[in-house]
Design an enzyme around this catalytic site. Structure first.
Site, PDB file in Angstrom:
ATOM      1  CB  SER A   1     -10.888  -0.647   3.935  1.00 47.44           C
ATOM      2  OG  SER A   1     -11.519  -1.821   3.529  1.00 47.44           O
TER       3      SER A   1
ATOM      4  CE  LYS B   1      -3.391  -8.429  -6.484  1.00 50.23           C
ATOM      5  NZ  LYS B   1      -3.534  -7.327  -5.554  1.00 50.23           N
TER       6      LYS B   1
ATOM      7  CG  ASP C   1      -0.433  -5.845  -6.524  1.00 46.15           C
ATOM      8  OD1 ASP C   1      -0.675  -6.609  -7.484  1.00 46.15           O
ATOM      9  OD2 ASP C   1      -1.207  -5.710  -5.554  1.00 46.15           O
TER      10      ASP C   1
ATOM     11  NE  ARG D   1      -8.669 -11.775  -0.821  1.00 46.83           N
ATOM     12  CZ  ARG D   1      -7.789 -10.793  -0.628  1.00 46.83           C
ATOM     13  NH1 ARG D   1      -8.063  -9.830   0.220  1.00 46.83           N
ATOM     14  NH2 ARG D   1      -6.651 -10.789  -1.278  1.00 46.83           N
TER      15      ARG D   1
ATOM     16  CB  SER E   1      -0.906  -0.002   1.229  1.00 44.70           C
ATOM     17  OG  SER E   1      -1.827  -1.074   1.135  1.00 44.70           O
TER      18      SER E   1
ATOM     19  NE  ARG F   1      -2.533   4.812   0.271  1.00 42.54           N
ATOM     20  CZ  ARG F   1      -3.133   3.646   0.227  1.00 42.54           C
ATOM     21  NH1 ARG F   1      -2.465   2.582  -0.190  1.00 42.54           N
ATOM     22  NH2 ARG F   1      -4.400   3.506   0.584  1.00 42.54           N
TER      23      ARG F   1
ATOM     24  CG  ASP G   1      -5.847  -6.700   2.554  1.00 43.56           C
ATOM     25  OD1 ASP G   1      -7.021  -6.816   2.144  1.00 43.56           O
ATOM     26  OD2 ASP G   1      -5.007  -5.973   2.009  1.00 43.56           O
TER      27      ASP G   1
ATOM     28  CG  ASN H   1      -6.528  -8.736  -9.527  1.00 41.91           C
ATOM     29  OD1 ASN H   1      -7.312  -7.772  -9.518  1.00 41.91           O
ATOM     30  ND2 ASN H   1      -6.794  -9.871  -8.924  1.00 41.91           N
TER      31      ASN H   1
ATOM     32  CB  SER I   1     -10.944   2.589   1.656  1.00 37.56           C
ATOM     33  OG  SER I   1      -9.781   1.802   1.453  1.00 37.56           O
TER      34      SER I   1
ATOM     35  CE  LYS J   1     -11.041  -6.352   0.369  1.00 34.22           C
ATOM     36  NZ  LYS J   1     -10.405  -5.054   0.172  1.00 34.22           N
ATOM     37  CD  GLU J   2      -6.264  -9.548  -4.216  1.00 27.30           C
ATOM     38  OE1 GLU J   2      -7.354  -9.252  -3.681  1.00 27.30           O
ATOM     39  OE2 GLU J   2      -5.211  -8.951  -3.958  1.00 27.30           O
TER      40      GLU J   2
ATOM     41  CG  HIS K   1      -1.865 -11.980  -2.637  1.00 23.12           C
ATOM     42  ND1 HIS K   1      -1.335 -10.921  -1.958  1.00 23.12           N
ATOM     43  CD2 HIS K   1      -3.133 -11.581  -2.953  1.00 23.12           C
ATOM     44  CE1 HIS K   1      -2.213  -9.948  -1.884  1.00 23.12           C
ATOM     45  NE2 HIS K   1      -3.313 -10.314  -2.491  1.00 23.12           N
ATOM     46  NE  ARG K   2      -3.901  -9.486   1.401  1.00 18.35           N
ATOM     47  CZ  ARG K   2      -2.654  -9.034   1.608  1.00 18.35           C
ATOM     48  NH1 ARG K   2      -1.805  -9.737   2.328  1.00 18.35           N
ATOM     49  NH2 ARG K   2      -2.241  -7.894   1.090  1.00 18.35           N
TER      50      ARG K   2
HETATM   51  O1  LIG Z   1      -5.635   1.268  -0.142  1.00 16.35           O
HETATM   52  C1  LIG Z   1      -5.019   0.205  -0.061  1.00 16.35           C
HETATM   53  O2  LIG Z   1      -3.771   0.148  -0.142  1.00 16.35           O
HETATM   54  C2  LIG Z   1      -5.788  -1.038   0.159  1.00 16.35           C
HETATM   55  C3  LIG Z   1      -7.085  -0.987   0.622  1.00 16.35           C
HETATM   56  C4  LIG Z   1      -7.879  -2.197   0.926  1.00 16.35           C
HETATM   57  O3  LIG Z   1      -8.857  -2.333  -0.090  1.00 16.35           O
HETATM   58  P1  LIG Z   1     -10.422  -1.882   0.099  1.00 16.35           P
HETATM   59  O4  LIG Z   1     -10.422  -0.466   0.467  1.00 16.35           O
HETATM   60  O5  LIG Z   1     -10.971  -2.163  -1.245  1.00 16.35           O
HETATM   61  O6  LIG Z   1     -10.984  -2.759   1.177  1.00 16.35           O
HETATM   62  C5  LIG Z   1      -7.022  -3.456   0.968  1.00 16.35           C
HETATM   63  O7  LIG Z   1      -7.837  -4.591   0.936  1.00 16.35           O
HETATM   64  C6  LIG Z   1      -6.038  -3.501  -0.174  1.00 16.35           C
HETATM   65  O8  LIG Z   1      -5.246  -4.653  -0.144  1.00 16.35           O
HETATM   66  C7  LIG Z   1      -5.096  -2.327  -0.116  1.00 16.35           C
HETATM   67  C1  LIG Z   2      -7.189  -6.720  -1.810  1.00 16.70           C
HETATM   68  C2  LIG Z   2      -5.905  -6.755  -2.090  1.00 16.70           C
HETATM   69  O1  LIG Z   2      -5.306  -6.153  -3.136  1.00 16.70           O
HETATM   70  P1  LIG Z   2      -5.669  -4.896  -4.056  1.00 16.70           P
HETATM   71  O2  LIG Z   2      -4.660  -3.833  -3.692  1.00 16.70           O
HETATM   72  O3  LIG Z   2      -5.496  -5.363  -5.456  1.00 16.70           O
HETATM   73  O4  LIG Z   2      -7.064  -4.451  -3.746  1.00 16.70           O
HETATM   74  C3  LIG Z   2      -4.962  -7.515  -1.214  1.00 16.70           C
HETATM   75  O5  LIG Z   2      -3.730  -7.326  -1.341  1.00 16.70           O
HETATM   76  O6  LIG Z   2      -5.409  -8.312  -0.383  1.00 16.70           O
END
Ligand SMILES: O=C(O)C1=C[C@@H](OP(=O)(O)O)[C@@H](O)[C@H](O)C1
Ligand SMILES: C=C(OP(=O)(O)O)C(=O)O
Length: 434
Positions: free
Chosen positions: A201, A418, A49, A351, A23, A27, A320, A97, A174, A347-348, A392-393
């Site tokens: 989130s 990933k 990623d 889940r 994350s 960013r 996550d 993805n 989010s 998500k991926e 991956h998770r």
């Molecule tokens: O902003 C981010 O870095 C993330 C936000 C989360 O997603 P959501 O906001 O879709 O739940 C999380 O699941 C993802 O792995 C990374």
């Molecule tokens: C939801 C996930 O990834 P993404 O950043 O692609 O949303 C994750 O890493 O669990």
């Protein structure tokens, strides 16, 4: 398809240095590209990623210099939105993805100059983006769906965005709000973002605001319901920035210690972390583990005379790391119910459904609700071949099932690339055979 059979393990002990946070890596890369000045990024994550983000930035004309191990990157900021030299030429970007590449780049490219096509893996075309597109259109963005309405792939005709009042739904991801926040300073006028409904989130918004402030942009946050950002600003490079270790990646090792006793210490994320997933350790504490915190480390241990207890808990704030609780629950006394995780479904993979199916394979009794999962552990974990659904998770959290007395096969273990390509090597180093 490759498979990996994990023989039963009985203890987990030691220390690991976490790879950089996904994350934060994506960013920081994006804001370094948009900023004025050169940024040296250290402890960058090297994973699929992040590679998608790096490839996209290079295609957008950003000069990057990566170290050989790809954990340091010098980014020459362009000092504003992206400008393609030839606006009649279409720039196609493949983002796999990676939600943290697709969503923020969509917003930044709407405010840039050029024609862009954003594509990805088939699963990316099933992950919604409509709430973000709706919000961007309110600022004047010209953006079209190339496939199904509400989903990538997208075509963007980039041009200056006016800004103004924007409402955005917060109940699916989010990342839409994150994307809108990061693009807001690039708009001509001020931007007021109003969040409609529940914001899921939420701690990921704190990560976004923290990184934006490191790049010199202040956001007025009115209790996560509205945000005010001045338009016409450029990000300013902090010159150097280090990526924290990935707190979601830490969860597997910390859970291993809670299951088997430990102690395990992870370095790179601790009490000073900006990542909400560091709070995963508090969930282990509620289940009966002992936690010790340092500024940049977390240690978990469980005394031999104590047990792990099942819990009933809302984990919307750590979606996550919440998956790791689902497999930790296999070793708890009594049932565990993980609530308010509807967005696991987008998500991926779905889940909630994948987790229920695979937990049943190892013998658990599972109830799959629309937005919750309830897990009753089996008396004995059964040997099984776990499908990972290109998630991956799923692969990483099911490695914990090897703490039972039976071998566990992980199908397609390479999907950890990933976010954590070296996961299974580290899991092997940290655990001892039964
Ligand atoms: O902003 C981010 O870095 C993330 C936000 C989360 O997603 P959501 O906001 O879709 O739940 C999380 O699941 C993802 O792995 C990374
Ligand atoms: C939801 C996930 O990834 P993404 O950043 O692609 O949303 C994750 O890493 O669990």
């Amino acid at each position: 398809m490759q498979t990996l059979t994990l023989q039963p393990v009985s203890s987990a002990r030691g220390q690991i240095t976490l790879p950089g946070s996904k994350s934060l890596s994506n960013r920081i890369l994006l804001l370094a590209a948009l900023a004025r000045g050169t940024t040296k990024i250290t402890n960058l994550l090297d994973s699929d990623d992040v590679r998608h983000m790096l490839t996209a930035l290079t295609a957008l004309g950003v000069e990057l210099e990566l170290s050989e191990d790809r954990q340091q990157c010098l980014v020459q900021g362009i000092g504003g939105a992206f400008q393609l030299p030839d606006t009649s030429q279409l720039e196609a970007l493949f983002l796999g993805n990676a939600g943290t590449a697709m969503r923020p780049l969509t917003a930044a490219l709407c405010a840039s100059t050029g024609q862009f096509e954003l594509t990805g893996e088939p699963r990316m075309y099933e992950r919604p983006i409509g709430d973000l597109v709706d919000a961007l259109r309110q600022c004047g963005a010209d953006i079209e769906y190339l496939g199904d309405e509400g989903f990538p792939p997208l075509h963007i005709n980039g041009h200056a965005l006016r800004g103004g009042q924007v409402s955005i739904r917060g109940n699916v991801s989010s990342q839409f709000l994150t994307a809108m926040l990061m693009a807001a300073p690039l708009c001509q006028g001020d931007v007021v973002i109003n969040v409609e409904g529940e914001l899921v989130s939420k701690p990921y918004i704190d990560i976004t605001l923290d990184v934006m402030s490191r790049f010199g942009v202040r956001v007025e946050n009115n209790d996560y319901q509205s945000f005010h950002i001045k338009g016409g600003q450029s990000y300013e490079s902090p010159a150097q920035i280090m990526v924290e270790g990935d707190a979601s990646s830490a969860s597997y090792f910390l859970a291993a210690a809670a299951i088997a006793g430990g102690p395990v210490r992870v370095y790179g994320a601790g009490s000073h972390s900006v990542q909400g997933d560091a709070k995963f350790a508090d969930v282990l504490a509620k289940m009966g583990a002992e936690i010790r915190w340092g500024g940049d480390w977390i240690e978990v241990e469980r005394q031999a005379d104590s047990v792990l207890n099942g819990i009933d808990i809302d984990l919307n704030h750590i979606p996550d790391a919440a998956m790791t609780i689902a497999t930790t629950a296999l070793f708890a006394e009594g049932p565990t119910c993980i609530r308010n995780v509807y967005n696991w479904r987008v998500k991926e993979t779905d889940r909630l459904s994948a987790m229920a199916t695979e937990l049943r394979k190892v013998g658990a009794t599972v109830e799959e609700g629309e937005d919750y999962i309830r897990i009753e552990p089996p008396s004995e974990i059964q040997s099984a071949a776990i499908d990972t659904y290109d998630d991956h998770r799923m692969a990483m959290c099911f490695s914990l099932a090897a703490f039972g007395n039976s071998p566990i096969t992980i199908n397609d273990p390479g999907c950890t690339a990933k976010t954590f390509p070296t996961y299974f090597e580290l899991f092997k180093e940290m655990t001892q055979p039964a």
